[in-house]
Design a protein around this motif. Sequence first.
Motif, PDB file in Angstrom:
ATOM      1  N   UNK A 176       0.820  -1.222   0.000  1.00 42.95           N
ATOM      2  CA  UNK A 176       0.000   0.000   0.000  1.00 42.95           C
ATOM      3  C   UNK A 176       0.846   1.262   0.000  1.00 42.95           C
ATOM      4  N   UNK A 177       2.013   1.241   0.592  1.00 41.65           N
ATOM      5  CA  UNK A 177       2.838   2.455   0.606  1.00 41.65           C
ATOM      6  C   UNK A 177       3.412   2.743  -0.785  1.00 41.65           C
ATOM      7  N   UNK A 178       3.479   1.702  -1.643  1.00 36.13           N
ATOM      8  CA  UNK A 178       3.927   1.899  -3.024  1.00 36.13           C
ATOM      9  C   UNK A 178       2.772   2.352  -3.916  1.00 36.13           C
ATOM     10  N   UNK A 183       0.664   4.346   3.537  1.00 32.66           N
ATOM     11  CA  UNK A 183       0.509   2.923   3.789  1.00 32.66           C
ATOM     12  C   UNK A 183      -0.642   2.636   4.734  1.00 32.66           C
ATOM     13  N   UNK A 184      -1.088   1.386   4.737  1.00 34.53           N
ATOM     14  CA  UNK A 184      -2.174   0.939   5.604  1.00 34.53           C
ATOM     15  C   UNK A 184      -1.635  -0.147   6.531  1.00 34.53           C
ATOM     16  N   UNK A 185      -1.928   0.004   7.813  1.00 40.79           N
ATOM     17  CA  UNK A 185      -1.544  -0.986   8.808  1.00 40.79           C
ATOM     18  C   UNK A 185      -2.772  -1.785   9.228  1.00 40.79           C
ATOM     19  N   UNK A 205      -5.811   1.060   9.843  1.00 41.08           N
ATOM     20  CA  UNK A 205      -5.685   2.515   9.934  1.00 41.08           C
ATOM     21  C   UNK A 205      -4.578   2.963   9.000  1.00 41.08           C
ATOM     22  N   UNK A 206      -4.704   4.234   8.548  1.00 42.43           N
ATOM     23  CA  UNK A 206      -3.648   4.822   7.716  1.00 42.43           C
ATOM     24  C   UNK A 206      -2.388   5.038   8.552  1.00 42.43           C
ATOM     25  N   UNK A 207      -1.255   4.938   7.887  1.00 43.28           N
ATOM     26  CA  UNK A 207       0.014   5.220   8.554  1.00 43.28           C
ATOM     27  C   UNK A 207       0.137   6.722   8.782  1.00 43.28           C
TER      28      UNK A 207
END
Length: 237
Positions: A176-178, A183-185, A205-207
Motif C-alpha cells: 500500500x505504501x507503493x 501505507x495501511x496498517x 488505519x492509515x500510517x
Amino acid sequence: MSHSHGPGQATIRIADAKTAPPFYKTVAEYLRDTKKSGVKLRQGVFNGKRVEYFKEAVATRDDAVKIMNDLGMHGFILRVNRGDPIAGKGSPRGLQPNPQQELKEDGYYMWVWEGSQVKLYLGALLLVIGVLAAVLFPLWPETLRLGVWYLSVGVLGLLGVFFGIAIVRLILYIITIIVLPRGIWIFPNLFEDVGVIESFIPFWAWDEPKKKSKPAAAEPAPAAAPASTEGAATTSD
C-alpha cells in the motif's frame, strides 16, 4: 556490622536494619520502589559485591532530612564516595564509605538493607519445583501428560498466528505504501503498550506521518525608544 578501609581511617559501624521501627522499614520499601518514589537506583561495587545506590534528592524539607538521617542511623543506607568504573565505561563504579555520614544534598547513598526477600525465596522455590516436575515428567499420569501436550500445541499455535499476522500486515503495508499515498496498517496497535483486546482495535488505519517539530520563532526585537529631546540645545544663525 562495621566497615574499615585502609590504615588511619575510622571504622564505620552500621546498625542492624532488622531491629529498626516498622516506620523506617515502610519508608525504605517506598524509596526502593523506583516506580512509586521516582528515586533512580544505580549499580555499584562495594567490597567486591554488586550493590545499589542513589543520589540524595529530597533534602529540601526538614522532615525529609531527618528521615534520611534516621535511615542511616538504623542501618538502612550508608553514605559513600563514588569512584571510577571498575571495568571501563558503562560498568558499575567502585564505592567507598564516606567518613562523614551526615546527610548532604549532593551525596551518594548505598542501600545496605536489601528489602524483603520473600519474593526471591518464593521464586527460587518455584524454580526448583518446576525443574523437578520437568525431570519427573515421564512418571506423570497419562491424563496429565496428554493435557500438557495439548496445552503446548495450543501455545505454539497462538504464537504461529501472531507471527503470521505480523508478516501479513508488513507485506500489506509495503504494497500500500507503493500504490497509495500512505501505507495501511492492519491492527495498528498490535505492538503498542495496550491491553490484549485493544491490540486488535481498530482493524486497520492509515500510517500517520511523523510530525516534525517546528523551531520556535525568534521573538521580534523591541522597538527602539524615541530619542529624548529634553535638554537639547538648538542654535540658529
